[in-house]
Design an enzyme around this catalytic site. Structure first.
Site, PDB file in Angstrom:
ATOM      1  CB  CYS A  67       5.048   2.581   7.462  1.00  0.00           C
ATOM      2  SG  CYS A  67       4.501   4.051   6.582  1.00  0.00           S
ATOM      3  CG  LEU A  68       6.492   1.234   1.434  1.00  0.00           C
ATOM      4  CD1 LEU A  68       5.952   1.432   0.024  1.00  0.00           C
ATOM      5  CD2 LEU A  68       7.627   0.220   1.430  1.00  0.00           C
ATOM      6  CD  GLN A 127       3.163   5.926   2.672  1.00  0.00           C
ATOM      7  OE1 GLN A 127       2.200   5.327   2.215  1.00  0.00           O
ATOM      8  NE2 GLN A 127       4.189   5.306   3.220  1.00  0.00           N
ATOM      9  N   GLY A 136       0.838  -1.188   0.000  1.00  0.00           N
ATOM     10  CA  GLY A 136       0.000   0.000   0.000  1.00  0.00           C
ATOM     11  C   GLY A 136       0.877   1.243   0.000  1.00  0.00           C
ATOM     12  CG  HIS A 141      -0.660   1.263   7.242  1.00  0.00           C
ATOM     13  ND1 HIS A 141       0.282   0.877   8.170  1.00  0.00           N
ATOM     14  CD2 HIS A 141      -0.021   2.111   6.398  1.00  0.00           C
ATOM     15  CE1 HIS A 141       1.433   1.473   7.886  1.00  0.00           C
ATOM     16  NE2 HIS A 141       1.270   2.232   6.815  1.00  0.00           N
ATOM     17  CD  GLU A 142      -1.159   2.420   2.701  1.00  0.00           C
ATOM     18  OE1 GLU A 142      -0.743   3.594   2.567  1.00  0.00           O
ATOM     19  OE2 GLU A 142      -0.413   1.475   3.047  1.00  0.00           O
ATOM     20  CG  HIS A 186       0.023   6.929   5.394  1.00  0.00           C
ATOM     21  ND1 HIS A 186       1.142   7.458   5.993  1.00  0.00           N
ATOM     22  CD2 HIS A 186       0.292   5.616   5.204  1.00  0.00           C
ATOM     23  CE1 HIS A 186       2.043   6.494   6.161  1.00  0.00           C
ATOM     24  NE2 HIS A 186       1.554   5.359   5.701  1.00  0.00           N
TER      25      HIS A 186
HETATM   26 NI    NI Z   1       2.536   3.508   5.699  1.00  0.00          NI
END
Ligand code: NI
Length: 173
Positions: free
Chosen positions: A99-100, A58, A53, A141-142, A145
């Protein structure tokens, strides 16, 4: 938020503590070619980073949009624009999330298991889906953000301890 100013090729994943990750994102007013080009670039960056995701903040854009993919089913991924989430079941479960934008950090997060999502796809069409599988966690999660929330906001004292060094290193740059 004007999309025409964005060069999709220039977008890269930003890490904590970039302030855009803490900014509540604004709805996408019109799903046009510029938005689709950004979504394509986000899908590409997510796959390159082996993520499942990726949310627009991000990549530095304060837009209510995220992309997801199911690594078991390489169908090119999904684009969700202006998503709205709703728990469909009171059951909650705890699982580890990365998380990226937080490389090297893992946090146990408790979330509702079953979620219904509504939003627009990359063609501007209304889409609705519901699952109690892992994708429900990814959506949540997304969606966090888009509200400026990160998994490090959801750490137990144990997670705070085990991630202390990684977070400090990120914050020092
Ligand atoms: Ni994330």
């Amino acid at each position: 938020m004007p999309a025409m100013d964005v060069d999709p090729a220039s977008l890269e994943i930003v890490d904590h503590p970039h302030p855009v990750l803490r900014t509540p994102a604004s709805p996408v007013n019109e799903v046009n070619d510029a938005v689709r080009a950004v979504a394509d670039r986000m899908l590409e960056l997510m796959v390159e980073a082996e993520g499942i995701g990726l949310a627009a903040p991000q990549v530095g854009l304060s837009w209510r949009m995220f992309v997801t993919r199911d690594p078991e089913n390489e169908d090119g991924g999904m684009v969700w624009i202006n998503p709205v989430l709703e728990p469909v079941d009171p059951t909650r479960e705890t699982d580890e999330e990365g998380c990226l934008s937080l490389p090297g950090i893992l946090v146990n997060v408790t979330r509702p298991v079953g979620i219904r999502i509504r939003g627009l796809n990359e063609h501007g069409e209304e889409v609705e889906a519901e699952t109690d599988e892992h994708m429900a966690r990814v959506w949540q999660h997304e969606n966090d953000h888009l509200d400026g929330v990160l998994i490090i906001d959801r750490m137990s004292s144990m997670d705070r301890l085990r991630n202390r060094r990684a977070i400090r290193d990120l914050e020092r740059g």
